[in-house]
Scaffold this motif. Structure first.
Motif, PDB file in Angstrom:
ATOM      1  N   ARG A   3      -4.587   9.296   7.451  1.00 43.49           N
ATOM      2  CA  ARG A   3      -5.011   8.334   8.479  1.00 43.49           C
ATOM      3  C   ARG A   3      -3.869   7.984   9.428  1.00 43.49           C
ATOM      4  O   ARG A   3      -4.104   7.630  10.583  1.00 43.49           O
ATOM      5  CB  ARG A   3      -5.587   7.069   7.821  1.00 43.49           C
ATOM      6  CG  ARG A   3      -6.816   7.339   6.937  1.00 43.49           C
ATOM      7  CD  ARG A   3      -7.426   6.029   6.423  1.00 43.49           C
ATOM      8  NE  ARG A   3      -6.441   5.200   5.791  1.00 43.49           N
ATOM      9  CZ  ARG A   3      -6.470   4.778   4.525  1.00 43.49           C
ATOM     10  NH1 ARG A   3      -7.478   5.111   3.731  1.00 43.49           N
ATOM     11  NH2 ARG A   3      -5.519   4.022   4.048  1.00 43.49           N
ATOM     12  N   ALA A  18      -5.935  -0.260   5.047  1.00 47.24           N
ATOM     13  CA  ALA A  18      -7.342   0.153   4.950  1.00 47.24           C
ATOM     14  C   ALA A  18      -8.254  -1.064   4.905  1.00 47.24           C
ATOM     15  O   ALA A  18      -7.984  -2.028   4.186  1.00 47.24           O
ATOM     16  CB  ALA A  18      -7.540   1.020   3.708  1.00 47.24           C
ATOM     17  N   TRP A  23      -9.908   4.866  -3.141  1.00 50.55           N
ATOM     18  CA  TRP A  23      -9.456   4.668  -4.530  1.00 50.55           C
ATOM     19  C   TRP A  23     -10.216   5.609  -5.436  1.00 50.55           C
ATOM     20  O   TRP A  23     -11.412   5.419  -5.680  1.00 50.55           O
ATOM     21  CB  TRP A  23      -9.628   3.198  -4.964  1.00 50.55           C
ATOM     22  CG  TRP A  23      -8.827   2.882  -6.200  1.00 50.55           C
ATOM     23  CD1 TRP A  23      -9.293   2.582  -7.446  1.00 50.55           C
ATOM     24  CD2 TRP A  23      -7.395   2.859  -6.297  1.00 50.55           C
ATOM     25  NE1 TRP A  23      -8.247   2.370  -8.309  1.00 50.55           N
ATOM     26  CE2 TRP A  23      -7.068   2.532  -7.628  1.00 50.55           C
ATOM     27  CE3 TRP A  23      -6.345   3.088  -5.401  1.00 50.55           C
ATOM     28  CZ2 TRP A  23      -5.752   2.437  -8.082  1.00 50.55           C
ATOM     29  CZ3 TRP A  23      -5.035   2.987  -5.845  1.00 50.55           C
ATOM     30  CH2 TRP A  23      -4.760   2.653  -7.167  1.00 50.55           C
TER      31      TRP A  23
HETATM   32  O1  PMV Z   1      -2.540   7.353  -0.233  1.00 52.79           O
HETATM   33  P1  PMV Z   1      -2.252   6.767  -1.548  1.00 52.79           P
HETATM   34  O2  PMV Z   1      -2.381   7.752  -2.665  1.00 52.79           O
HETATM   35  O3  PMV Z   1      -0.923   6.054  -1.580  1.00 52.79           O
HETATM   36  O4  PMV Z   1      -3.386   5.680  -1.891  1.00 52.79           O
HETATM   37  C1  PMV Z   1      -3.609   4.542  -1.122  1.00 52.79           C
HETATM   38  C2  PMV Z   1      -4.475   3.593  -1.847  1.00 52.79           C
HETATM   39  C3  PMV Z   1      -4.675   2.230  -1.197  1.00 52.79           C
HETATM   40  O5  PMV Z   1      -3.583   1.887  -0.387  1.00 52.79           O
HETATM   41  C4  PMV Z   1      -4.778   1.212  -2.325  1.00 52.79           C
HETATM   42  C5  PMV Z   1      -5.981   2.175  -0.412  1.00 52.79           C
HETATM   43  C6  PMV Z   1      -5.979   2.856   0.938  1.00 52.79           C
HETATM   44  O6  PMV Z   1      -7.048   3.337   1.329  1.00 52.79           O
HETATM   45  O7  PMV Z   1      -4.950   2.870   1.639  1.00 52.79           O
END
Ligand code: PMV
Length: 325
Positions: free
Chosen positions: A142, A12, A17
């Protein structure tokens, strides 16, 4: 009722967050990422009426109970859409090692969602796959798309999904992941998102996110590296400021992490286009145009605490695999 799929992780530039709704994983702000070709998760799902429970083999070993729970929860959503109760055998392999600062939850849950939908013969458009993947891991929404991707914030389940901003061949960037620490992180992102609102800085981060999203989107579309660098570093530093000031605080940086960040800034002041960004871990991702990849690689390898580098480039979307793949 068996299918396989592959998906890439993503990095990202504008971070996710904190959630508006933790159960639905509705993010507190929109985010923008690049899908990381060269690294991938391959997952096979087989629904079987004779099974009494789900099973999950990850990288050749029985997965931990918590991982199986998250996989089963995601399969429950797909089973209810498909209208059958069958349990499944799930097998998944990552081409990149765990604990290297590459979010395997993004590629893992994107591949699981695509494989399970194909095995259940659910034909969903990418936007719907993205919404579904979001329920398991926000960043997985994403990884359904290739190239440069934006995930929209919304207050409803229907409104929050990702879309492609530009395809993988739009911009030849290279991401060097500087591995400085290979230990599994103590606090994972699902838990971390719940802490975000305990930081007094989260409100400032969220209320200013729209401006960074607009600038970053424009920078990607116009291939304006300097602007992308400025906003991606700012956004990463802001997320880590929130992490460090939450209760309890999350400190992911190590001394070598800071050394890499300083080295990247110094390279930039010497005229080399490069920037860093970090996820919930100590290993910086260092991005530059492809024609500067070797200079950046050499500089990073000179830092004693950098154990190794992983290389990634803009990659394609999550896809169902055929027998031939
Ligand atoms: O998708 P999750 O819950 O693993 O969260 C990802 C959080 C970050 O990698 C820190 C930020 C992001 O947008 O990918």
């Amino acid at each position: 009722m068996k299918s396989s799929a592959a998906a890439h992780p993503n990095i990202a530039f504008i971070k996710y967050w904190g959630n508006l709704d933790h159960d639905l994983r509705l993010p507190a702000n929109g985010s923008i990422s690049m899908t990381l070709g060269g690294l991938q998760t391959r997952t096979t799902v087989e629904f079987d009426p004779d099974l009494s429970q789900d099973s999950f083999i990850l990288d050749g070993a029985q997965a931990a109970q918590e991982s199986l729970r998250r996989v089963s929860q995601q399969l429950d959503l797909i089973r209810s859409l498909a209208g059958f109760p069958y349990k499944a055998r799930v097998q998944s392999e990552n081409s990149f090692p765990a604990g290297t600062g590459i979010a395997s939850s993004a590629s893992g849950f994107a591949a699981l969602t695509v494989a399970a939908c194909a095995a259940a013969e659910l034909e969903l458009p990418p936007k719907e796959l993205s919404r579904l993947a979001r329920r398991a891991s926000g960043s997985a929404s994403r990884s359904i798309f290739g190239g440069f991707v934006e995930w929209h914030k919304a207050s409803t389940d229907e409104g929050s999904y990702a879309e492609q901003l530009a395809p993988a061949d739009h911009w030849s960037l290279v991401d060097w992941v500087a591995v400085v620490d290979e230990e599994e992180k103590e606090v994972g992102s699902s838990q971390g998102h719940r802490l975000a609102d305990t930081s007094p800085l989260q409100e400032a981060r969220i209320s200013s996110a729209a401006g960074r999203l607009t600038a970053t989107r424009q920078a990607i579309l116009s291939q304006d590296f300097a602007t992308l660098a400025r906003f991606a570093e700012l956004d990463s530093d802001m997320m880590h400021a929130v992490m460090m000031t939450s209760n309890p605080p999350l400190h992911y940086w190590r001394p070598t992490t800071v050394e890499v960040m300083q080295r990247i800034r110094r390279l930039r002041s010497q005229g080399i286009p490069v920037f860093y960004t970090l996820d919930a871990g100590p290993n910086p991702h260092c991005l530059c145009p492809e024609d500067r990849a070797e200079i950046v690689q050499e500089a990073l390898l000179k830092i004693p605490g950098v154990r190794r580098l992983l290389r990634a480039e803009p990659g394609g979307p999550a896809r169902v695999l055929s027998e031939a793949d």
